[in-house]
Design an enzyme around this catalytic site. Structure first.
Site: not given
Ligand code: NAD
Length: 315
Positions: A102, A176, A245
């Protein structure tokens, strides 16, 4: 790169053998691929032998004979450093690199442009579905990149789940991050709703049953709460730091595109506070305990046993 014989499956290099990468390698081996794996953790490399893949001493060694190089790493900075190593060792000529981590979409676009100078294609193919999806080959795979490169890697990624074509390179990483911003916001909101209901005297199982046949349902009500929060295991295999994140990547996208992000900003603030105080390595589902402790005023004792019999504080 060695030329594959006609009809033979290409050799695959796989870098990043963590919670997701390891079961993904296992699926590729079961599908007949010759997989050469590398991870900075020697233990992770050693475990490859048990599933019929070979371990390599570096990313470049893993990639030496590979037609396709898959990366499943924590973040864009690490992806870039691994690609730097591959380029320095001249280990990628003629290969396609598939970044299934990701990563940050803008960094991915920049990396693709850099790799194009070396005539190397980059495909971004991040996934959703967690460790269970990786084990069962049921991941949703968000595939961005040029058609020719995507065609080349589709048979391989299809062994890992269901590919969805998202557009040009970087588009998979953008979707994503946005997905995880939603997922994290849902988890926090679900946890607040569950705490409110329990405090009012409702049965948490009944609450979830109602949410899951009503409009309040989400991955948090259907999967995370019943499978990792109610049993008190908090072991989904997806770290809180990784979730944060992804949320920050999504918030950065909103900011840079001037899209509205009032709720997203607040969600990132809340998750950041929890991440700063929870132990390093905490699973992302631990925020449910964190939310519970906020309500009871026991923030420092966030791990206190919950009324539904969750894990003990010291477990
Ligand atoms: P993880 O921390 O379990 O695994 C990452 C692996 O990368 C570790 O084994 C680590 O040693 C290795 N690594 C770090 N630096 C390296 C380097 N320079 N060279 C080689 N190996 C290196 O993480 P994970 O949960 O497997 O997640 C991997 C990626 O997939 C992340 O980007 C994450 O956001 C994403 N993701 C995770 C999940 C999940 O449920 N765990 C779900 C979807 C997406």
């Amino acid at each position: 790169m060695a030329e594959p014989t006609a009809g033979a499956l290409p050799s695959v290099a796989f870098v990043g053998l963590g919670n997701m990468g390891f079961p993904m390698v296992s699926r590729l081996v079961s599908a007949g691929y010759d997989v050469h794996g590398f991870d900075v953790s020697p233990d992770a490399v050693e475990r490859l032998e048990g599933i019929g893949a070979s371990g390599a001493a570096s990313a470049a060694a893993a990639a030496a004979d590979a037609g396709v190089i898959i990366l499943m790493l924590p973040n864009s900075a690490i992806v870039q450093s691994v690609v730097d190593d591959l380029l320095a060792a001249d280990a990628v000529a003629g290969s396609v690199i598939v970044d299934m981590s990701s990563s940050e979409p803008l960094a991915t676009r920049a990396l693709a442009a850099r790799l194009a100078d070396f005539d190397i294609a980059l495909v971004d193919a991040p996934v959703s579905g967690g460790v269970t999806g990786a084990v069962n080959g049921t991941l949703t795979i968000m595939v961005g990149g040029d058609d020719a490169a995507v065609e080349q890697v589709l048979p391989i990624v299809s062994e890992l789940g269901k590919p969805v074509r998202t557009g040009s390179v970087g588009s998979g990483h953008a979707i994503k991050a946005l997905n995880n911003l939603l997922s994290a916001t849902h988890l926090w909101a679900t946890s607040e709703a569950m705490e409110t209901g329990v405090a009012f005297g409702l049965d948490p199982e009944v609450m979830l049953a109602v949410f899951n046949t009503s409009s309040g349902r989400s991955g948090s009500t259907q999967n995370k709460w019943p499978n990792f929060v109610l049993p008190g295991s908090y072991d989904s295999g997806f770290g809180l730091a990784l979730m944060l994140k992804d949320m920050k990547i999504a918030l950065g996208l909103a900011d840079s595109t001037h899209a509205p992000h009032a709720l997203s900003s607040r969600a990132v603030e809340l998750w950041s506070t929890a991440a700063a105080e929870l132990p390093p390595g905490a699973d992302h589902t631990e925020v449910a305990r964190w939310v519970a402790a906020m309500g009871s005023g026991e923030r420092a004792g966030y791990a206190a046993p919950r009324p539904w019999g969750g894990a003990d504080a010291d477990a």
